[in-house]
Design an enzyme around this catalytic site. Structure first.
Site, short mmCIF file in Angstrom:
data_model
loop_
_atom_site.label_atom_id
_atom_site.label_comp_id
_atom_site.label_asym_id
_atom_site.label_seq_id
_atom_site.Cartn_x
_atom_site.Cartn_y
_atom_site.Cartn_z
N ASN A 167 0.90 -1.15 0.00
CA ASN A 167 0.00 0.00 0.00
C ASN A 167 0.94 1.20 0.00
O ASN A 167 1.79 1.32 0.89
CB ASN A 167 -0.83 -0.10 1.29
CG ASN A 167 -1.25 1.22 1.87
OD1 ASN A 167 -1.41 2.20 1.15
ND2 ASN A 167 -1.42 1.25 3.19
N LYS A 186 0.21 4.22 0.53
CA LYS A 186 -0.32 5.28 1.43
C LYS A 186 -0.49 6.59 0.66
O LYS A 186 -0.90 6.57 -0.50
CB LYS A 186 0.59 5.44 2.65
CG LYS A 186 0.85 4.09 3.33
CD LYS A 186 1.39 4.20 4.70
CE LYS A 186 1.65 2.80 5.25
NZ LYS A 186 2.02 2.75 6.63
N HIS A 206 -7.31 -0.22 7.44
CA HIS A 206 -5.89 -0.04 7.77
C HIS A 206 -5.80 0.73 9.08
O HIS A 206 -6.66 1.57 9.38
CB HIS A 206 -5.17 0.71 6.65
CG HIS A 206 -3.70 0.81 6.89
ND1 HIS A 206 -3.15 1.81 7.66
CD2 HIS A 206 -2.67 0.03 6.51
CE1 HIS A 206 -1.84 1.63 7.72
NE2 HIS A 206 -1.53 0.56 7.03
N GLU A 240 -4.22 3.21 10.00
CA GLU A 240 -4.31 4.68 9.90
C GLU A 240 -5.74 5.13 9.68
O GLU A 240 -6.15 6.20 10.13
CB GLU A 240 -3.37 5.16 8.77
CG GLU A 240 -1.90 5.03 9.21
CD GLU A 240 -0.93 4.62 8.12
OE1 GLU A 240 -1.24 4.81 6.93
OE2 GLU A 240 0.15 4.09 8.47
N GLU A 290 -1.78 -6.50 11.21
CA GLU A 290 -0.82 -5.41 11.26
C GLU A 290 -0.88 -4.75 12.64
O GLU A 290 -1.70 -3.86 12.87
CB GLU A 290 -1.16 -4.37 10.19
CG GLU A 290 -1.12 -4.92 8.78
CD GLU A 290 -0.81 -3.83 7.77
OE1 GLU A 290 0.25 -3.91 7.15
OE2 GLU A 290 -1.61 -2.89 7.63
N GLY A 304 5.09 1.55 10.26
CA GLY A 304 5.59 2.88 9.91
C GLY A 304 6.96 3.21 10.48
O GLY A 304 7.62 2.38 11.11
N SER A 357 6.48 -3.01 9.30
CA SER A 357 7.93 -2.98 9.24
C SER A 357 8.55 -4.26 8.68
O SER A 357 9.60 -4.71 9.14
CB SER A 357 8.54 -2.64 10.61
OG SER A 357 8.16 -1.34 11.00
#
Ligand code: PGA
Length: 266
Positions: free
Chosen positions: A12, A14, A100, A102, A172, A178, A219
């Site tokens: 992805n 982002k 996700h 975020e 995740e 991130g 990560s």
């Protein structure tokens, strides 16, 4: 135990790559992995909305699946700023990322909303990639498994066992994602994947649960990709930063596919 015959790898991008960057990334990736692993890899890229049309043209009918990072859950209506499943289908999107971290933690999406999106994606023939994962605090409190079970049971409410094989689940952990993320150890990730698998078995039955690909994300890098894929229940990898250069992503893929096939021989 039934085994998946393919490994699932995706990225992805982002809110990073515009049209030119996306096109050059996809061109490079497509060239590097074009005819490799045709039966043993499902590869997908999820770029930002404004690049989807150009991305589709770049990929043609090729082997890389195209995804969207989010989706509204109605076909049309008074939903300013949302993108409907019909619009995604129109530009040739095949897979849609839902929930996700975020979206959940920065934009405040709820499990109920993720559920509406999962059902909507299935209705429209899109592959839903539902992301789940606990925060660092929830991990410290020892409630990671409870959080995962709630996110799955709420997010997949109303999905039938027959539809389950069309799902993809990405585990995740929020604390692993991130620039400030710490990758989960492969043992920890595999245990959580086991919890996800048993929750899916409660929802859909053991057979259907085995057919749902479970991807680890957070990560992932060139060093930990192979050790992760060697673990039980980890059927794929969902990669952010380490995948955003075609050359490096292709290198990771070329190491992960054989490692997966060694774990799950045909
Ligand atoms: P990361 O991102 O690999 O850069 O940690 C993962 C993700 O957000 O899916």
């Amino acid at each position: 135990m039934a085994k998946l015959s393919k490994v699932y790898i995706g990225t992805n991008t982002k809110m990073y790559k515009g049209i030119a960057d996306t096109v050059s990334f996809l061109t490079g990736l497509d060239r590097r992995v074009q005819n490799d692993y045709s039966d043993t890899l499902e590869l997908f890229v999820i770029p930002s909305f404004t690049t989807l049309q150009s991305a589709r043209e770049t990929l043609g009918d090729g082997r890389i699946l195209l995804g969207a990072q989010n989706m509204g859950w109605e076909d049309e209506g008074q939903f300013t700023g949302e993108i409907s499943p019909l619009m995604l289908r129109e530009v040739g999107v095949q897979i849609v990322e839902i929930g996700h971290s975020e979206r959940r933690h920065v934009l405040g999406e709820t499990d109920e909303q993720e559920n509406l999106k999962v059902l909507c994606a299935l209705r429209h023939g899109l592959i839903p990639l539902l992301c789940v994962g606990e925060t660092g605090l929830q991990k410290e409190q020892g409630i990671a498994d409870e959080v995962l079970r709630i996110q799955l049971k709420m997010g997949l409410r109303g999905v039938t066992p027959e539809q389950a094989c069309r799902l993809r689940i990405a585990y995740e952990p929020v604390w692993a994602i991130g620039v400030n993320g710490v990758p989960a150890s492969r043992e920890y990730a595999s245990e959580r994947h086991g919890v996800i698998r048993s929750t899916l078995a409660e929802l859909f039955g053991a057979g259907a649960a085995q057919a749902v690909p479970l991807l680890y994300g957070g990560s992932v890098n060139e060093g930990n990709a192979v050790p992760l894929i060697q673990m039980p229940h980890i059927d794929g990898l969902f990669i952010g930063r380490s995948a955003w250069k075609a050359e490096r992503f292709a290198r990771i893929i070329s190491k992960v596919v054989p490692a997966f096939l060694e774990k799950n021989p045909a």
